[in-house]
Design an enzyme around this catalytic site. Structure first.
Site, PDB file in Angstrom:
ATOM      1  N   GLY A   1       0.880  -1.162   0.000  1.00 14.70           N
ATOM      2  CA  GLY A   1       0.000   0.000   0.000  1.00 14.70           C
ATOM      3  C   GLY A   1       0.917   1.211   0.000  1.00 14.70           C
TER       4      GLY A   1
ATOM      5  N   ARG B   1       4.562   5.488   1.997  1.00 15.53           N
ATOM      6  CA  ARG B   1       5.173   6.810   2.215  1.00 15.53           C
ATOM      7  C   ARG B   1       4.596   7.858   1.277  1.00 15.53           C
ATOM      8  NH1 ARG B   1      11.055   6.296  -0.538  1.00 15.53           N
ATOM      9  NH2 ARG B   1      10.596   4.614  -1.997  1.00 15.53           N
TER      10      ARG B   1
ATOM     11  N   ARG C   1       3.929  14.161  -7.296  1.00 13.87           N
ATOM     12  CA  ARG C   1       3.746  13.373  -8.512  1.00 13.87           C
ATOM     13  C   ARG C   1       2.353  13.635  -9.069  1.00 13.87           C
ATOM     14  NH1 ARG C   1       5.543   7.271  -7.943  1.00 13.87           N
ATOM     15  NH2 ARG C   1       3.644   6.982  -6.748  1.00 13.87           N
TER      16      ARG C   1
ATOM     17  N   ASP D   1       2.937  -4.277  -8.165  1.00  4.57           N
ATOM     18  CA  ASP D   1       2.509  -3.039  -7.498  1.00  4.57           C
ATOM     19  C   ASP D   1       3.154  -1.823  -8.153  1.00  4.57           C
ATOM     20  OD1 ASP D   1       4.799  -4.408  -6.211  1.00  4.57           O
ATOM     21  OD2 ASP D   1       4.966  -2.557  -5.072  1.00  4.57           O
ATOM     22  N   ASN D   2       4.067  -2.039  -9.096  1.00  2.98           N
ATOM     23  CA  ASN D   2       4.675  -0.918  -9.812  1.00  2.98           C
ATOM     24  C   ASN D   2       4.195  -0.854 -11.257  1.00  2.98           C
ATOM     25  OD1 ASN D   2       6.116  -0.141  -7.547  1.00  2.98           O
ATOM     26  ND2 ASN D   2       7.939  -1.292  -8.115  1.00  2.98           N
TER      27      ASN D   2
ATOM     28  N   ASP E   1       6.836   4.411 -10.751  1.00  2.00           N
ATOM     29  CA  ASP E   1       7.747   4.117  -9.640  1.00  2.00           C
ATOM     30  C   ASP E   1       9.177   3.919 -10.119  1.00  2.00           C
ATOM     31  OD1 ASP E   1       6.192   4.546  -7.491  1.00  2.00           O
ATOM     32  OD2 ASP E   1       6.315   2.512  -6.688  1.00  2.00           O
TER      33      ASP E   1
HETATM   34  P1  AMP Z   1       8.797   0.451  -3.885  1.00  2.00           P
HETATM   35  O1  AMP Z   1       9.964  -0.483  -3.812  1.00  2.00           O
HETATM   36  O2  AMP Z   1       9.182   1.901  -3.747  1.00  2.00           O
HETATM   37  O3  AMP Z   1       7.912   0.197  -5.050  1.00  2.00           O
HETATM   38  O4  AMP Z   1       7.923   0.165  -2.574  1.00  2.00           O
HETATM   39  C1  AMP Z   1       7.391  -1.093  -2.239  1.00  2.00           C
HETATM   40  C2  AMP Z   1       6.520  -0.944  -1.022  1.00  2.00           C
HETATM   41  O5  AMP Z   1       7.281  -0.481   0.087  1.00  2.00           O
HETATM   42  C3  AMP Z   1       5.369   0.038  -1.178  1.00  2.00           C
HETATM   43  O6  AMP Z   1       4.271  -0.442  -0.451  1.00  2.00           O
HETATM   44  C4  AMP Z   1       5.943   1.310  -0.582  1.00  2.00           C
HETATM   45  O7  AMP Z   1       4.956   2.188  -0.131  1.00  2.00           O
HETATM   46  C5  AMP Z   1       6.764   0.759   0.573  1.00  2.00           C
HETATM   47  N1  AMP Z   1       7.890   1.632   0.935  1.00  2.00           N
HETATM   48  C6  AMP Z   1       9.002   1.891   0.211  1.00  2.00           C
HETATM   49  N2  AMP Z   1       9.815   2.725   0.875  1.00  2.00           N
HETATM   50  C7  AMP Z   1       9.211   3.032   2.049  1.00  2.00           C
HETATM   51  C8  AMP Z   1       9.545   3.848   3.176  1.00  2.00           C
HETATM   52  N3  AMP Z   1      10.679   4.535   3.236  1.00  2.00           N
HETATM   53  N4  AMP Z   1       8.658   3.900   4.182  1.00  2.00           N
HETATM   54  C9  AMP Z   1       7.512   3.220   4.151  1.00  2.00           C
HETATM   55  N5  AMP Z   1       7.158   2.434   3.136  1.00  2.00           N
HETATM   56  C10 AMP Z   1       7.973   2.329   2.085  1.00  2.00           C
HETATM   57 MG    MG Z   2       6.277   0.912  -5.660  1.00  2.00          MG
END
Ligand code: AMP
Ligand code: MG
Length: 491
Positions: free
Chosen positions: A90, A93, A176, A252-253, A262
């Site tokens: 979800g 951040r 964004r 999710d991306n 993303d």
């Molecule tokens: P991402 O790798 O950026 O696509 O993120 C994968 C998941 O991890 C998503 O649910 C993001 O919201 C969560 N996420 C990534 N970085 C953070 C962070 N610094 N704090 C909280 N959630 C994160």
């Molecule tokens: Mg992501």
């Protein structure tokens, strides 16, 4: 200067049932200040020039305060990460502030990334560091400049809030804008939690918001899935044609609109290396450059599975079966235009295959090759041949290519001249791309408090096909330190 109230804001996602999200107040960053504001995009969205200097607009877009009518929320989604289903994802951040209607009537989500903890933050801190924020800002705008579907970057702020990764880094925030933040993983969440009513509602909203014309079709959900397949195939064809490696193609991306979504450890190819892996945590090469077409199909199959309560099996299979045809069609069209070929001829696939082998064997720079080819004619082939170690083989291929290109006709039915071919090719073969080392130089300066290079690069990459003679150095080969850089995945 525009005021917040003069913008055409709405909160349509917030009007969905609470199962779709959690309402979350942003946690303000300390002393946040703008370091980039995308004026052309802002104007498109209905902001007045310099709108980011308005106190209320800054408060709303920085997460310093909730300004009505915004109702910030963290979207709930799930997804397959490296092939493994993770139900706990979800917006960890990021927060959706609401939607804004652009001058042309198109509706964009306004999303802030790095706004603090949400119920989906898991082990994370809800923050985004400056370097990754700059990378997303620059790359999404570079992709837009290239004409590849993408989320956009409206602005970027830095702050005095420290964020702890391998070292302490400045907390930053990306604003964004995207016509959708709905991911394949949104559907997967409702499917795997057996919330079929919500799955149905989500599909209905995707049709209503993005493709209202599909609601009149005999099978609107099938038509919706066909659109997703089609848009994804086009996006992947462009990634492959432009040498873009995404790096984290988890479901999710993946945007349902087929927009590049993303930006993490992405990279544009320097040398042409088909098996290039830009994500250093990707030990198996699952998301290697040449795997992207296959992975997209895998992801579409995961989405198809999630849509199985709404769409009959054979319709899903049929739509998935079309993916390869669509991808092939889009990719061939892209490559033909990169080579300045108007028509398709039987010998072309051999010409293309030999070109790719030549590029790979010689470790030739992918972008520079096509740009050089965009100025080549029978009398001046040196600039292209100079890109190869095996010059005789390069010369032989080039002769075949020029003989093939010489057979093409222009719109008036006359033979296409070299000038006409080159002019068209320079509109599809960029001179400037966001090489990792260029982003790194901008980041290093920004971390010293100098944001000029970020702004400079953003302006340059907005027009990647134009000759910008005073910027020729940006089109050079990367220095040896700038090739295959290890980009930290902690963002
Ligand atoms: P991402 O790798 O950026 O696509 O993120 C994968 C998941 O991890 C998503 O649910 C993001 O919201 C969560 N996420 C990534 N970085 C953070 C962070 N610094 N704090 C909280 N959630 C994160
Ligand atoms: Mg992501």
């Amino acid at each position: 200067m525009s005021s917040w109230t003069s913008l055409r804001l709405s909160t349509r996602f917030a009007s969905l049932p609470s199962a779709f999200y959690s309402q979350v107040s942003p946690t303000p960053l300390e002393n946040s200040r703008f370091i980039a504001w995308n004026e052309p995009l802002a104007l498109q969205l209905g902001f007045a020039p310099e709108a980011h200097l308005d106190a209320e607009i800054k408060q709303a877009l920085s997460g310093d305060a909730i300004v009505s009518p915004c109702q910030p929320l963290a979207m709930k989604y799930a997804g397959h990460q490296f092939g493994v289903y993770n139900p706990d994802l979800g917006d960890g951040r990021g927060l959706l502030l609401g939607e804004i209607t652009a001058q042309n009537g198109e509706v964009f989500d306004l999303h802030i990334k790095g706004a603090g903890l949400t119920p989906y933050s898991r082990m994370g801190d809800g923050r985004a560091v400056l370097r990754s924020t700059i990378r997303e800002y620059l790359c999404s705008e570079a992709m837009s400049g290239l004409g590849i579907a993408t989320t956009r970057a409206l602005g970027m702020l830095v702050s005095d809030t420290p964020v702890y990764r391998e070292k302490t880094e400045p907390g930053a925030l990306l604003i964004r804008a995207a016509t959708s933040h709905i991911r394949f993983g949104h559907f997967e969440h409702f499917f795997y939690t057996n919330q079929i009513d919500h799955l149905t509602l989500l599909a209905d909203k995707v049709i209503e918001w993005y493709w209202p014309e599909l609601s009149n079709q005999a099978k609107p959900y099938v038509a919706m899935f066909e659109r997703i397949v089609d848009n994804t195939a086009l996006m992947i064809a462009k990634w492959q044609a432009y040498g873009f490696a995404h790096g984290v193609m988890n479901t999710d991306n993946m945007s349902v609109l087929g927009q590049t979504f993303d930006y993490g450890p992405f990279a544009f190819l320097d040398d042409y290396e088909p098996s290039f892996i830009c994500n250093h945590s990707d030990y198996q090469g699952r998301y290697a450059f040449d795997q992207q077409p296959r992975v997209a199909l895998w992801n579409l199959s995961a989405l198809a599975h999630a849509l199985s309560p709404l769409i009959e099996h054979q319709d899903l299979e049929q739509a998935l079966a079309n993916y390869e045809t669509l991808l092939g069609r889009y990719y061939s069209a892209q490559m033909r235009s990169k080579l300045g070929l108007v028509s398709a001829a039987p010998q072309d696939s051999e010409l293309f295959d030999d070109m790719f082998t030549l590029l790979a064997d010689n470790h030739t720079d992918y972008t520079r090759f096509f740009r050089a080819l965009s100025s080549v004619d029978q009398d001046d082939t040196q600039a292209v041949i100079d890109l190869f170690i095996d010059r005789d083989r390069a010369r032989a291929w080039l002769e075949r290519y020029l003989a093939r290109a010489a057979l093409e006709l222009n719109g008036a039915g006359e033979l296409l001249s070299d000038e006409q071919r080159c002019l068209a090719m320079r509109k599809v073969n960029p001179k400037y791309i966001l090489r990792n080392y260029l982003a790194q130089i901008a980041i290093d300066k920004a971390e010293q408090g100098d944001y000029s290079e970020v702004q400079h690069l953003a302006a340059l990459l907005a027009n990647p096909y134009d000759e910008q003679p005073s910027h020729d150095v940006y089109a050079n080969l990367p220095p040896s330190w700038g090739k295959k850089m290890e980009i930290s995945c902690s963002s």
